[in-house]
Design a protein around this motif. Sequence first.
Motif, PDB file in Angstrom:
ATOM      1  N   ASP A   2       5.276   2.596   7.710  1.00 13.82           N
ATOM      2  CA  ASP A   2       3.780   2.324   7.069  1.00 13.82           C
ATOM      3  C   ASP A   2       3.553   3.368   6.346  1.00 13.82           C
ATOM      4  O   ASP A   2       2.970   4.481   6.459  1.00 13.82           O
ATOM      5  CB  ASP A   2       2.962   2.330   8.440  1.00 13.82           C
ATOM      6  CG  ASP A   2       1.402   2.326   8.063  1.00 13.82           C
ATOM      7  OD1 ASP A   2       1.293   1.893   6.921  1.00 13.82           O
ATOM      8  OD2 ASP A   2       0.531   2.297   8.879  1.00 13.82           O
ATOM      9  N   ASN A   3       4.024   2.994   4.990  1.00 15.17           N
ATOM     10  CA  ASN A   3       4.534   1.925   4.426  1.00 15.17           C
ATOM     11  C   ASN A   3       5.542   1.940   3.487  1.00 15.17           C
ATOM     12  O   ASN A   3       5.533   1.210   2.462  1.00 15.17           O
ATOM     13  CB  ASN A   3       3.109   1.102   3.742  1.00 15.17           C
ATOM     14  CG  ASN A   3       3.447  -0.458   3.443  1.00 15.17           C
ATOM     15  OD1 ASN A   3       4.499  -0.986   4.301  1.00 15.17           O
ATOM     16  ND2 ASN A   3       3.093  -0.887   2.259  1.00 15.17           N
ATOM     17  N   HIS A  60      -5.337   1.937   3.065  1.00 16.04           N
ATOM     18  CA  HIS A  60      -6.663   1.713   3.895  1.00 16.04           C
ATOM     19  C   HIS A  60      -6.844   3.156   4.762  1.00 16.04           C
ATOM     20  O   HIS A  60      -7.802   3.003   5.548  1.00 16.04           O
ATOM     21  CB  HIS A  60      -6.888   0.467   4.517  1.00 16.04           C
ATOM     22  CG  HIS A  60      -5.291   0.159   5.185  1.00 16.04           C
ATOM     23  ND1 HIS A  60      -4.351  -0.408   4.325  1.00 16.04           N
ATOM     24  CD2 HIS A  60      -4.917   0.507   6.450  1.00 16.04           C
ATOM     25  CE1 HIS A  60      -3.237  -0.690   5.330  1.00 16.04           C
ATOM     26  NE2 HIS A  60      -3.806  -0.179   6.719  1.00 16.04           N
ATOM     27  N   HIS A  61      -5.803   3.833   5.103  1.00 12.09           N
ATOM     28  CA  HIS A  61      -5.884   4.771   5.977  1.00 12.09           C
ATOM     29  C   HIS A  61      -7.204   5.901   5.558  1.00 12.09           C
ATOM     30  O   HIS A  61      -7.580   6.557   6.504  1.00 12.09           O
ATOM     31  CB  HIS A  61      -4.703   5.563   6.071  1.00 12.09           C
ATOM     32  CG  HIS A  61      -3.726   4.845   6.452  1.00 12.09           C
ATOM     33  ND1 HIS A  61      -2.748   4.056   5.812  1.00 12.09           N
ATOM     34  CD2 HIS A  61      -3.204   4.448   8.012  1.00 12.09           C
ATOM     35  CE1 HIS A  61      -1.901   3.348   6.511  1.00 12.09           C
ATOM     36  NE2 HIS A  61      -2.194   3.682   7.624  1.00 12.09           N
ATOM     37  N   HIS A  86       0.966  -1.165   0.028  1.00 12.51           N
ATOM     38  CA  HIS A  86       0.012  -0.061   0.133  1.00 12.51           C
ATOM     39  C   HIS A  86       1.080   1.303  -0.236  1.00 12.51           C
ATOM     40  O   HIS A  86       1.897   1.335   0.481  1.00 12.51           O
ATOM     41  CB  HIS A  86      -0.953   0.200   1.248  1.00 12.51           C
ATOM     42  CG  HIS A  86      -0.632   0.272   2.658  1.00 12.51           C
ATOM     43  ND1 HIS A  86      -0.290   1.758   2.922  1.00 12.51           N
ATOM     44  CD2 HIS A  86      -0.379  -0.473   3.556  1.00 12.51           C
ATOM     45  CE1 HIS A  86       0.184   1.539   4.149  1.00 12.51           C
ATOM     46  NE2 HIS A  86       0.182   0.224   4.764  1.00 12.51           N
ATOM     47  N   GLU A 120       4.127  -5.106   3.849  1.00 11.92           N
ATOM     48  CA  GLU A 120       3.429  -4.112   4.644  1.00 11.92           C
ATOM     49  C   GLU A 120       4.431  -3.896   5.783  1.00 11.92           C
ATOM     50  O   GLU A 120       4.277  -4.869   6.702  1.00 11.92           O
ATOM     51  CB  GLU A 120       2.049  -4.269   4.973  1.00 11.92           C
ATOM     52  CG  GLU A 120       1.450  -3.398   5.711  1.00 11.92           C
ATOM     53  CD  GLU A 120      -0.316  -3.120   5.538  1.00 11.92           C
ATOM     54  OE1 GLU A 120      -0.619  -3.983   4.987  1.00 11.92           O
ATOM     55  OE2 GLU A 120      -0.785  -2.537   6.284  1.00 11.92           O
ATOM     56  N   HIS A 121       5.013  -2.879   6.292  1.00 12.27           N
ATOM     57  CA  HIS A 121       5.725  -2.625   7.688  1.00 12.27           C
ATOM     58  C   HIS A 121       6.610  -3.697   7.610  1.00 12.27           C
ATOM     59  O   HIS A 121       6.581  -4.515   8.727  1.00 12.27           O
ATOM     60  CB  HIS A 121       4.661  -2.651   8.754  1.00 12.27           C
ATOM     61  CG  HIS A 121       3.583  -2.087   8.630  1.00 12.27           C
ATOM     62  ND1 HIS A 121       2.589  -1.762   9.596  1.00 12.27           N
ATOM     63  CD2 HIS A 121       2.646  -1.238   7.670  1.00 12.27           C
ATOM     64  CE1 HIS A 121       1.402  -1.100   9.296  1.00 12.27           C
ATOM     65  NE2 HIS A 121       1.582  -0.610   7.938  1.00 12.27           N
TER      66      HIS A 121
HETATM   67 ZN   LIG Z   1       0.033  -0.232   6.621  1.00 11.60          ZN
END
Ligand SMILES: [Zn+2]
Length: 488
Positions: free
Chosen positions: A299-300, A334-335, A289, A362-363
């Motif tokens: 992130d990220n 998705h934030h 993402h 992711e992360h």
């Molecule tokens: Zn994330």
Amino acid sequence: MKNAVRISLALVLLALFTFAQQPAKPLYVLEDSYLRWRLLPAEQSYDAIDDKHLKQYVEDLTAISRRYRDHGHPQWWGRISGTEADAENAQWLADQFRKIGLTDIRQQSLDLPPQWMPVSWSVTASAGEKTLALDTAQPTSTSPGTPPEGLDLEAVDVALGAEGDLAGRDLRGKAVFFYSAELASRHAPISDGAIKRIGARGAAAIFVIVAIPGNVRTQFYPVGSTVPTFSLGLQDGLAIRDLIGKARGGPAPRVKIRFDVKTVPKLKTATVWGSLPGATDETVFVVAHRDGWFEGAVDNASGVATMLGIAEYFARIPQQQRRRTIYFLGTSGHHDNAAMSGHWLAEHKELFAKTALLINCEHTSAEQLVIARGGGIRRSNTTVPLRWYVGGNPRLEQIVVKAYDSFGVATDAQPDSEPGGEMRPYFNLAPSLQLIEGNLHWHSDQEGAGDVPPTGLAATARAYSKIIADVNQLNLADVARPGSEARR
Ligand SMILES: [Zn+2]
């Protein structure tokens, strides 16, 4: 006399103990000294995945966030969906895909639902002559704003916000502060549902003091509150608690809150696609993402860097030796509470009909930050252990465990039973896996490139690449989820 000796002994011990908290001068350069995994002869080809090179991608992405901040968005900033920082990082990613030699590079435009966009806010507290600016106040995602003239409320402190702290308290129409030692939460259930409990008692504004050492701004996900709700750094939180406590017996301190937030329709985001054609029509998907709050280094940016490391590795291998086509997707994220890319993918099941593997980046690398004795945060030369998920055939599980061991990917002792994060809407459409974890700075204004050990980026990119190579030795049915069509 005896007592005096005891007291002075205690003082000496206290002094020694206190002295022990102070770090000595560094004996190495941290950036060069993160723990490195030495590769076995059989894995030397993965040495081509270079940690410092991947770290540069993190630097580039965090710079995009800072640019957005410095162009008129000093409070609400990051690589935020629908903004120019979104467009810039999508273009940046497409450019990297091109440089690496991916094909069919395109930006799939996606319409966002109306977006919650804070414009500006301020929170100040005052008691008598004394005024405090609570600068680390950060509205929780989707929090309502205030009327243009703002709110002027009585301040109350409810300690931990537990049932016992709230019993007999009248919170109606007040600005309510509570303290939380849940350092890793940026979520609605923090402190066992304290926000909901306080809201139900009629608070007019809610503040969660997050006890991360220092004075950190943290961005929460939506907390389901119907009144303006903010997180607050520890120093600001302790200061307002002192102000409230010292005023006891006289007039209560007042809190002035002004929060201007807009809902902006018709914004767009995108999924950025690139591919490396293989020798068959079977596929592997690698996703990361693109969005993030503040600098979003872990992130990220970390996940995007890991994805690019995988793309570079396989781009160097001739097409005939790549069994499957690999798709690389920079998803919208998705934030924004929309997760447009994820939902689009979930609705296009047919894409995954011949997918051997779906990997979410992711992360993927976060420095282990340590809470020092006596407070404060100390840095370290290692990564945090990552939470992990793998869903497919037991053969896939074995490949994954072996790869993490081969490249020094530290993990929790047990995997997660389901993946959270970006892949959640569609993870079960193919055999899938992820590694994911942040550190104390997650979703905060402190989460910079310094939080991303380059060694962690290389370790995850190497492990994921090895997993793809190993899975490419197997047929679809050998790795498929039990009960899925490929299995039958
Ligand atoms: Zn994330």
